[in-house]
Design a protein around this motif. Structure first.
Motif, PDB file in Angstrom:
ATOM      1  N   ARG A 157     -27.524 -42.476 -17.822  1.00 28.05           N
ATOM      2  CA  ARG A 157     -27.947 -43.526 -16.896  1.00 28.05           C
ATOM      3  C   ARG A 157     -29.439 -43.377 -16.629  1.00 28.05           C
ATOM      4  O   ARG A 157     -29.923 -42.284 -16.322  1.00 28.05           O
ATOM      5  CB  ARG A 157     -27.181 -43.420 -15.576  1.00 28.05           C
ATOM      6  N   LEU A 158     -30.184 -44.470 -16.774  1.00 29.19           N
ATOM      7  CA  LEU A 158     -31.607 -44.479 -16.443  1.00 29.19           C
ATOM      8  C   LEU A 158     -31.761 -44.440 -14.927  1.00 29.19           C
ATOM      9  O   LEU A 158     -31.185 -45.259 -14.216  1.00 29.19           O
ATOM     10  CB  LEU A 158     -32.260 -45.745 -17.007  1.00 29.19           C
ATOM     11  N   THR A 159     -32.526 -43.478 -14.419  1.00 32.13           N
ATOM     12  CA  THR A 159     -32.691 -43.342 -12.972  1.00 32.13           C
ATOM     13  C   THR A 159     -34.080 -43.711 -12.480  1.00 32.13           C
ATOM     14  O   THR A 159     -34.260 -44.054 -11.316  1.00 32.13           O
ATOM     15  CB  THR A 159     -32.389 -41.907 -12.522  1.00 32.13           C
ATOM     16  N   GLN A 160     -35.083 -43.644 -13.369  1.00 31.44           N
ATOM     17  CA  GLN A 160     -36.447 -43.949 -12.925  1.00 31.44           C
ATOM     18  C   GLN A 160     -37.323 -44.287 -14.117  1.00 31.44           C
ATOM     19  O   GLN A 160     -37.213 -43.671 -15.177  1.00 31.44           O
ATOM     20  CB  GLN A 160     -37.046 -42.750 -12.180  1.00 31.44           C
ATOM     21  N   THR A 161     -38.182 -45.264 -13.937  1.00 33.16           N
ATOM     22  CA  THR A 161     -39.221 -45.582 -14.914  1.00 33.16           C
ATOM     23  C   THR A 161     -40.563 -45.486 -14.211  1.00 33.16           C
ATOM     24  O   THR A 161     -40.719 -46.012 -13.105  1.00 33.16           O
ATOM     25  CB  THR A 161     -39.038 -46.992 -15.494  1.00 33.16           C
ATOM     26  N   ALA A 162     -41.499 -44.797 -14.815  1.00 31.27           N
ATOM     27  CA  ALA A 162     -42.798 -44.599 -14.174  1.00 31.27           C
ATOM     28  C   ALA A 162     -43.903 -44.702 -15.208  1.00 31.27           C
ATOM     29  O   ALA A 162     -43.671 -44.572 -16.419  1.00 31.27           O
ATOM     30  CB  ALA A 162     -42.848 -43.237 -13.491  1.00 31.27           C
ATOM     31  N   GLU A 163     -45.106 -44.941 -14.721  1.00 33.19           N
ATOM     32  CA  GLU A 163     -46.285 -44.962 -15.573  1.00 33.19           C
ATOM     33  C   GLU A 163     -47.374 -44.172 -14.876  1.00 33.19           C
ATOM     34  O   GLU A 163     -47.655 -44.385 -13.701  1.00 33.19           O
ATOM     35  CB  GLU A 163     -46.735 -46.400 -15.826  1.00 33.19           C
ATOM     36  N   TYR A 164     -47.954 -43.224 -15.603  1.00 32.54           N
ATOM     37  CA  TYR A 164     -48.954 -42.324 -15.033  1.00 32.54           C
ATOM     38  C   TYR A 164     -50.318 -42.620 -15.649  1.00 32.54           C
ATOM     39  O   TYR A 164     -50.498 -42.506 -16.863  1.00 32.54           O
ATOM     40  CB  TYR A 164     -48.558 -40.879 -15.289  1.00 32.54           C
ATOM     41  N   ALA A 165     -51.262 -42.997 -14.810  1.00 35.78           N
ATOM     42  CA  ALA A 165     -52.624 -43.263 -15.255  1.00 35.78           C
ATOM     43  C   ALA A 165     -53.444 -41.981 -15.168  1.00 35.78           C
ATOM     44  O   ALA A 165     -53.003 -40.983 -14.585  1.00 35.78           O
ATOM     45  CB  ALA A 165     -53.255 -44.348 -14.391  1.00 35.78           C
ATOM     46  N   ALA A 166     -54.628 -41.996 -15.756  1.00 36.59           N
ATOM     47  CA  ALA A 166     -55.506 -40.833 -15.693  1.00 36.59           C
ATOM     48  C   ALA A 166     -55.741 -40.444 -14.240  1.00 36.59           C
ATOM     49  O   ALA A 166     -56.004 -41.285 -13.386  1.00 36.59           O
ATOM     50  CB  ALA A 166     -56.832 -41.145 -16.380  1.00 36.59           C
ATOM     51  N   GLY A 167     -55.613 -39.151 -13.965  1.00 37.24           N
ATOM     52  CA  GLY A 167     -55.768 -38.667 -12.601  1.00 37.24           C
ATOM     53  C   GLY A 167     -54.464 -38.476 -11.866  1.00 37.24           C
ATOM     54  O   GLY A 167     -54.460 -38.067 -10.703  1.00 37.24           O
ATOM     55  N   SER A 168     -53.350 -38.773 -12.522  1.00 38.70           N
ATOM     56  CA  SER A 168     -52.041 -38.579 -11.890  1.00 38.70           C
ATOM     57  C   SER A 168     -51.196 -37.651 -12.761  1.00 38.70           C
ATOM     58  O   SER A 168     -51.534 -37.370 -13.906  1.00 38.70           O
ATOM     59  CB  SER A 168     -51.329 -39.919 -11.688  1.00 38.70           C
ATOM     60  N   GLY A 169     -50.089 -37.171 -12.210  1.00 38.73           N
ATOM     61  CA  GLY A 169     -49.256 -36.261 -12.973  1.00 38.73           C
ATOM     62  C   GLY A 169     -47.899 -36.082 -12.347  1.00 38.73           C
ATOM     63  O   GLY A 169     -47.550 -36.737 -11.361  1.00 38.73           O
ATOM     64  N   TYR A 170     -47.128 -35.182 -12.906  1.00 34.57           N
ATOM     65  CA  TYR A 170     -45.761 -34.953 -12.451  1.00 34.57           C
ATOM     66  C   TYR A 170     -45.355 -33.523 -12.795  1.00 34.57           C
ATOM     67  O   TYR A 170     -46.026 -32.823 -13.566  1.00 34.57           O
ATOM     68  CB  TYR A 170     -44.794 -35.932 -13.122  1.00 34.57           C
ATOM     69  N   ALA A 171     -44.247 -33.073 -12.210  1.00 39.48           N
ATOM     70  CA  ALA A 171     -43.659 -31.771 -12.521  1.00 39.48           C
ATOM     71  C   ALA A 171     -42.157 -31.951 -12.594  1.00 39.48           C
ATOM     72  O   ALA A 171     -41.585 -32.775 -11.877  1.00 39.48           O
ATOM     73  CB  ALA A 171     -44.037 -30.739 -11.463  1.00 39.48           C
ATOM     74  N   LEU A 172     -41.506 -31.172 -13.466  1.00 38.44           N
ATOM     75  CA  LEU A 172     -40.071 -31.320 -13.693  1.00 38.44           C
ATOM     76  C   LEU A 172     -39.392 -29.963 -13.770  1.00 38.44           C
ATOM     77  O   LEU A 172     -39.969 -28.988 -14.260  1.00 38.44           O
ATOM     78  CB  LEU A 172     -39.810 -32.066 -15.011  1.00 38.44           C
ATOM     79  N   SER A 173     -38.145 -29.919 -13.325  1.00 38.39           N
ATOM     80  CA  SER A 173     -37.323 -28.738 -13.541  1.00 38.39           C
ATOM     81  C   SER A 173     -36.920 -28.705 -15.011  1.00 38.39           C
ATOM     82  O   SER A 173     -36.988 -29.723 -15.709  1.00 38.39           O
ATOM     83  CB  SER A 173     -36.075 -28.798 -12.656  1.00 38.39           C
ATOM     84  N   PRO A 174     -36.454 -27.567 -15.529  1.00 37.89           N
ATOM     85  CA  PRO A 174     -36.109 -27.502 -16.946  1.00 37.89           C
ATOM     86  C   PRO A 174     -34.923 -28.381 -17.329  1.00 37.89           C
ATOM     87  O   PRO A 174     -34.764 -28.711 -18.509  1.00 37.89           O
ATOM     88  CB  PRO A 174     -35.782 -26.012 -17.169  1.00 37.89           C
ATOM     89  N   TYR A 175     -34.095 -28.769 -16.359  1.00 35.07           N
ATOM     90  CA  TYR A 175     -32.895 -29.544 -16.683  1.00 35.07           C
ATOM     91  C   TYR A 175     -33.115 -31.054 -16.581  1.00 35.07           C
ATOM     92  O   TYR A 175     -32.221 -31.834 -16.907  1.00 35.07           O
ATOM     93  CB  TYR A 175     -31.743 -29.136 -15.758  1.00 35.07           C
ATOM     94  N   ALA A 176     -34.293 -31.483 -16.153  1.00 35.72           N
ATOM     95  CA  ALA A 176     -34.562 -32.914 -15.989  1.00 35.72           C
ATOM     96  C   ALA A 176     -34.608 -33.603 -17.357  1.00 35.72           C
ATOM     97  O   ALA A 176     -35.367 -33.209 -18.244  1.00 35.72           O
ATOM     98  CB  ALA A 176     -35.873 -33.121 -15.254  1.00 35.72           C
TER      99      ALA A 176
END
Length: 253
Positions: A157-176
């Motif tokens: 199941r798709l839970t999120q769609t995102a777009e990251y521009a220069a200057g932004s970021g994210y972090a994820l657990s290993p199971y994501a």
């Protein structure tokens, strides 16, 4: 070996991440990669590495054209197997496109330095709209191949769609579960921090291509860069991130 900017990067990674795990580690990794991804830190670091400082003979064999569609360049190794990499996404190449849906061996953080990155997050669900073939991905003993073994099927199941521009970021657990792609018309560069804490032996890979099941159940050889090719890629990267930094600073407030 090493240089002033390489040493500072190692010290920041080790000093911040040592002793952390779980959510604290994920949040700290995001802070570290954002700091190292700033033009003030990244441009001199990559320039120093491109001049041959650091560990080119050690980093080149762990840098390659990734099967998921980007160039993966190891910049700095630190502490308990923490690895700082640059991912360079080239739109319009044969390998460009959406990755397979996958997770990782350990917590990670990523920061967009140049361009734009699209990403989707997924979860397994009995009523999920996407039916996918599932594989268990591991590394061969000599770490030269990706080994993909069929592990049945799954619904996602798709839970999120995102777009990251220069200057932004994210972090994820290993199971994501996620997949990413270059969402810009030009080259996208991301700084990627792979932590070495609680590293899993394998990851999960999902593909919707049912016809590819037999074909994908095999080993995929890595093609590591030679030292000369690695240094040339770093020189190109220095130009890209330097240009990206100038563009960022030139933007009106």
């Amino acid at each position: 070996m090493g240089g002033r900017h390489v040493l500072r990067a190692r010290q920041l990674i080790e000093g911040t991440l040592t002793g952390l795990d779980g959510g604290d580690l994920v949040r700290a990794a995001r802070t570290v990669v954002a700091e190292l991804g700033s033009a003030e830190r990244l441009v001199p670091l990559v320039t120093e590495l491109a001049s041959g400082r650091g560990d080119p003979s050690g980093c080149a064999p762990l840098s390659y054209r990734h099967v998921l569609g980007f160039d993966k360049l190891l910049l700095v190794g630190a502490g308990a197997h923490h690895r700082l990499r640059a991912h360079v996404w080239h739109p319009g190449t044969v390998r460009a496109g959406h990755e397979d849906i996958h997770n990782h061996r350990s917590p990670l953080a990523s920061y967009v330095v140049r361009g734009r990155l699209g990403m989707e997050l997924y979860e397994t669900a009995g009523d999920g709209a996407l039916t996918a073939a599932r594989y268990r991905e591991s590394l061969s003993a000599d770490v030269n191949d990706w080994l993909l073994e069929p592990a049945g099927s799954a619904r996602l199941r798709l839970t999120q769609t995102a777009e990251y521009a220069a200057g932004s970021g994210y972090a994820l657990s290993p199971y994501a579960l996620h997949r990413a792609w270059c969402a810009a018309p030009g080259t996208t560069v991301t700084l990627f921090l792979e932590t070495g804490v609680g590293r899993r032996r394998y990851t999960d890979v999902f593909t919707g291509a049912a016809a590819g099941r037999a074909e994908r159940a095999q080993a995929y050889a890595k093609e590591p860069l030679g030292v000369a090719e690695y240094l040339e890629e770093l020189r190109r990267l220095a130009e890209l991130v330097g240009e990206g930094g100038r563009l960022e600073r030139a933007r009106p407030a």
